[in-house]
Enzyme design. Structure first.
Site, PDB file in Angstrom:
ATOM      1  N   LYS A  86      65.037  37.246  44.891  1.00  0.00           N
ATOM      2  CA  LYS A  86      65.853  37.701  43.766  1.00  0.00           C
ATOM      3  C   LYS A  86      67.240  37.072  43.825  1.00  0.00           C
ATOM      4  CE  LYS A  86      65.614  41.952  42.150  1.00  0.00           C
ATOM      5  NZ  LYS A  86      65.818  43.410  41.923  1.00  0.00           N
ATOM      6  N   ASN A 117      67.242  40.846  48.766  1.00  0.00           N
ATOM      7  CA  ASN A 117      65.970  40.200  48.448  1.00  0.00           C
ATOM      8  C   ASN A 117      66.229  38.714  48.231  1.00  0.00           C
ATOM      9  OD1 ASN A 117      63.852  39.049  46.826  1.00  0.00           O
ATOM     10  ND2 ASN A 117      63.158  41.103  46.316  1.00  0.00           N
ATOM     11  N   LYS A 172      60.810  30.211  33.474  1.00  0.00           N
ATOM     12  CA  LYS A 172      60.883  31.667  33.592  1.00  0.00           C
ATOM     13  C   LYS A 172      62.289  32.167  33.297  1.00  0.00           C
ATOM     14  CE  LYS A 172      60.417  35.475  36.842  1.00  0.00           C
ATOM     15  NZ  LYS A 172      60.231  35.883  38.241  1.00  0.00           N
ATOM     16  N   ASP A 184      68.936  46.115  38.290  1.00  0.00           N
ATOM     17  CA  ASP A 184      67.727  46.864  38.617  1.00  0.00           C
ATOM     18  C   ASP A 184      66.732  46.545  37.527  1.00  0.00           C
ATOM     19  OD1 ASP A 184      66.315  48.592  40.383  1.00  0.00           O
ATOM     20  OD2 ASP A 184      66.396  50.146  38.868  1.00  0.00           O
ATOM     21  N   SER A 185      65.539  46.280  37.922  1.00  0.00           N
ATOM     22  CA  SER A 185      64.559  45.845  36.937  1.00  0.00           C
ATOM     23  C   SER A 185      63.180  46.310  37.345  1.00  0.00           C
ATOM     24  CB  SER A 185      64.586  44.315  36.802  1.00  0.00           C
ATOM     25  OG  SER A 185      64.369  43.708  38.063  1.00  0.00           O
TER      26      SER A 185
END
Length: 202
Positions: free
Chosen positions: A13, A10, A180, A74-75
């Protein structure tokens, strides 16, 4: 210079993970590579029932296939009114993997009748480092907040446009990348993991 694999394809990401780790470790210490740097790298099924299990599956596979220390995460989003779901199914909640807009639409529809004070939710991230010698480290980060009734902002990805963190006036999608990173579940987890990476790769 040590090479470190970030087990993700990704691009958004990967950029986020690189940004956070570069900030924590310094770019001179670690050369970061992604799955796109390895031709023919197969999709690894995420069969775990927890974020930690899925992160370990990805990192173990990366270390095994490349021989490099591997970071994976992993989220997802855990909504109180949905008993913690979408959870590990966050990326494919609508039935298709990675369709952010459809995933958001479904969550908003599922809790459309839920009162504002009961729309609590958390972003959760499990991040792991797996070394070729078999050593493993797992940390978790969490950002608590609530689900908005409509989208706000066009930054970030995933459920960011409908997530308002505790104490924030802007959704995650309205924050700059640096803002963020400072408060996000992934930022918290990776800053903690960066301490371990610095020790293991020195």
């Amino acid at each position: 210079m040590s090479r470190l694999l970030l087990a993700t394809a990704n691009r958004k990401k990967l950029a986020e993970l690189q940004r956070i780790l570069d900030s924590a470790l310094g770019t001179a210490q670690v050369q970061l590579v992604g799955l796109g740097d390895f031709e023919g790298y197969p999709d690894v099924p995420e069969t775990g029932l927890t974020f930690g299990e899925n992160a370990l599956i990805k990192a173990r596979e990366g270390a095994k296939r490349t021989g490099l220390p591997t970071v994976a995460d992993d989220s997802g989003l855990a909504v109180d009114a949905l008993n913690g779901m979408p959870g590990v199914f966050s990326a494919r909640w609508c039935g298709r993997h990675g369709d952010d807009e459809a995933n958001i639409d479904l969550v908003l529809a599922q809790i459309g009748d839920v009162a504002d004070e009961q729309r609590g939710a958390s972003f959760v991230c499990a991040a792991v480092l797996v070394l070729p010698n078999g050593r493993e480290h797992l940390v978790e980060g969490r950002q608590a907040g609530r689900i908005m009734r409509e989208r706000r902002g066009d930054g970030g990805f995933g459920y960011d446009p409908i997530f308002l963190g505790d104490g924030q006036e802007r959704t995650n999608a309205e924050l700059s990348a640096a803002e963020k990173d400072a408060i996000s579940h992934r930022g918290k987890a990776l800053r903690e993991l960066a301490k371990v990476i610095a020790k293991e790769l020195k």
